[in-house]
Design an enzyme around this catalytic site. Structure first.
Site, PDB file in Angstrom:
ATOM      1  N   ILE A 231      10.324  -4.322  -4.991  1.00  0.00           N
ATOM      2  CA  ILE A 231      10.370  -3.898  -6.167  1.00  0.00           C
ATOM      3  C   ILE A 231      11.063  -5.210  -6.909  1.00  0.00           C
ATOM      4  O   ILE A 231      11.895  -5.603  -5.697  1.00  0.00           O
ATOM      5  CB  ILE A 231      11.323  -3.035  -6.895  1.00  0.00           C
ATOM      6  CG1 ILE A 231      10.288  -1.413  -5.744  1.00  0.00           C
ATOM      7  CG2 ILE A 231      11.948  -3.113  -8.257  1.00  0.00           C
ATOM      8  CD1 ILE A 231      11.599  -0.134  -6.650  1.00  0.00           C
TER       9      ILE A 231
ATOM     10  N   HIS B 138      -2.590  -2.479  -6.704  1.00  0.00           N
ATOM     11  CA  HIS B 138      -2.393  -1.191  -6.493  1.00  0.00           C
ATOM     12  C   HIS B 138      -3.419  -0.176  -6.088  1.00  0.00           C
ATOM     13  O   HIS B 138      -4.589   0.099  -7.242  1.00  0.00           O
ATOM     14  CB  HIS B 138      -1.610  -0.259  -8.109  1.00  0.00           C
ATOM     15  CG  HIS B 138      -0.458   0.400  -7.867  1.00  0.00           C
ATOM     16  ND1 HIS B 138       0.233   0.563  -7.357  1.00  0.00           N
ATOM     17  CD2 HIS B 138      -1.047   2.069  -7.865  1.00  0.00           C
ATOM     18  CE1 HIS B 138       0.967   1.844  -6.741  1.00  0.00           C
ATOM     19  NE2 HIS B 138       0.224   2.783  -7.595  1.00  0.00           N
TER      20      HIS B 138
ATOM     21  N   GLU C 194     -10.734  -2.341  -2.777  1.00  0.00           N
ATOM     22  CA  GLU C 194      -9.885  -2.827  -2.567  1.00  0.00           C
ATOM     23  C   GLU C 194     -10.478  -4.472  -1.967  1.00  0.00           C
ATOM     24  O   GLU C 194      -9.964  -5.779  -3.355  1.00  0.00           O
ATOM     25  CB  GLU C 194      -8.346  -2.856  -2.277  1.00  0.00           C
ATOM     26  CG  GLU C 194      -7.442  -1.987  -2.780  1.00  0.00           C
ATOM     27  CD  GLU C 194      -6.647  -1.388  -1.883  1.00  0.00           C
ATOM     28  OE1 GLU C 194      -5.992  -2.991  -1.928  1.00  0.00           O
ATOM     29  OE2 GLU C 194      -5.746  -0.201  -1.691  1.00  0.00           O
TER      30      GLU C 194
HETATM   31  C1  GAR Z   1      -2.983  -2.416   0.178  1.00  0.00           C
HETATM   32  O1  GAR Z   1      -3.767  -0.674  -0.155  1.00  0.00           O
HETATM   33  C2  GAR Z   1      -2.503  -2.488  -2.085  1.00  0.00           C
HETATM   34  O2  GAR Z   1      -3.023  -1.492  -2.646  1.00  0.00           O
HETATM   35  C3  GAR Z   1      -1.653  -1.663  -1.243  1.00  0.00           C
HETATM   36  O3  GAR Z   1      -0.952  -1.832   0.040  1.00  0.00           O
HETATM   37  C4  GAR Z   1      -1.738  -1.867   1.030  1.00  0.00           C
HETATM   38  C5  GAR Z   1      -2.541  -3.542   1.581  1.00  0.00           C
HETATM   39  O4  GAR Z   1      -2.863  -3.323   2.884  1.00  0.00           O
HETATM   40  N1  GAR Z   1      -0.128  -2.141  -2.242  1.00  0.00           N
HETATM   41  C6  GAR Z   1       0.305  -1.246  -2.794  1.00  0.00           C
HETATM   42  O5  GAR Z   1       0.826  -0.017  -1.819  1.00  0.00           O
HETATM   43  C7  GAR Z   1       1.699  -2.501  -3.814  1.00  0.00           C
HETATM   44  N2  GAR Z   1       2.191  -0.546  -3.908  1.00  0.00           N
HETATM   45  P1  GAR Z   1      -3.409  -5.297   3.058  1.00  0.00           P
HETATM   46  O6  GAR Z   1      -2.037  -5.645   3.709  1.00  0.00           O
HETATM   47  O7  GAR Z   1      -4.150  -4.490   4.272  1.00  0.00           O
HETATM   48  O8  GAR Z   1      -3.691  -5.744   2.091  1.00  0.00           O
END
Ligand code: GAR
Length: 198
Positions: free
Chosen positions: A100, A117, A182
């Site tokens: 945060i 997100h 994503e």
């Molecule tokens: C992803 O799914 C991203 O959207 C999420 O964490 C993951 C990271 O994966 N982010 C959140 O939840 C932020 N609130 P990664 O480290 O493999 O990119």
């Protein structure tokens, strides 16, 4: 048209798969030539984050700043800002950065701070988004790229990707399906943002 180099700093906390997708897009789409943009550094609040090794293997400078070494959110964010600002970023990209942020941090990077997100915001800000989408009986889930404002997981939306929620989905299965999107969505949203810059 500006010929100033646009440095991108990516903040991570974990695996860094979004970071890697962005780095691959930057290379394959020649962001250096197209936008004068380069990924200057990947920084994590978790020194053991797997994504740091991944970034190093991609030839990107890395930094780690353990939030546990700080006695307040404000002091950590102040040190993080100093580390980030060493790279003079045009854009700061939160890619699975599980912190945060203080209002001071958000204000400092106003207009050049974006996040992804894993939900269709404004639905399900915060944690456990996939399980919450399943529990709510949603037939669709997805991911949102947005500008960061002082309120967690709010801020003007830049792009969204939608995936179906399938019968019998677990949070893990849904998260994996969302993550595939994503990896397409975030690089495209960043390229669009770079394109829009003078
Ligand atoms: C992803 O799914 C991203 O959207 C999420 O964490 C993951 C990271 O994966 N982010 C959140 O939840 C932020 N609130 P990664 O480290 O493999 O990119």
């Amino acid at each position: 048209m500006s010929f100033q180099q646009k440095n991108i700093v990516i903040l991570i906390s974990g695996g860094g798969s979004n970071m890697a997708a962005i780095a691959h897009a930057a290379q394959q789409q020649d962001w250096d030539k197209r936008f004068k943009a380069r990924i200057a550094a990947v920084i994590s609040n978790q020194p053991e984050a797997k994504g740091l090794q991944l970034a190093q293997s991609l030839g990107i400078a890395t930094g780690a700043l353990n939030h546990k070494a700080f006695d307040s959110r404000e002091s950590f964010d102040a040190a993080l800002m100093q580390l980030i600002d060493g790279y003079q970023p045009a854009l700061v990209v939160l890619a699975g950065f599980m912190r945060i942020l203080t209002p001071g941090f958000v204000a400092h990077y106003a207009g050049r701070l974006i996040n992804i997100h894993p939900s269709l915001l404004p639905a399900f800000p915060g944690l456990h988004t996939h399980q919450r989408a399943i529990d709510a009986g949603c037939t669709e889930a997805g991911a949102t790229v947005h500008q960061v404002t002082a309120e967690l997981d709010h801020g003007p939306m830049l792009a969204q990707a939608v995936v179906p929620v399938l019968p019998g989905d677990t949070a893990e299965a849904l998260a994996a399906r969302v993550l595939v999107q994503e990896h397409l969505l975030y690089p495209q949203a960043i390229a669009d943002w770079l394109q829009s810059q003078p």
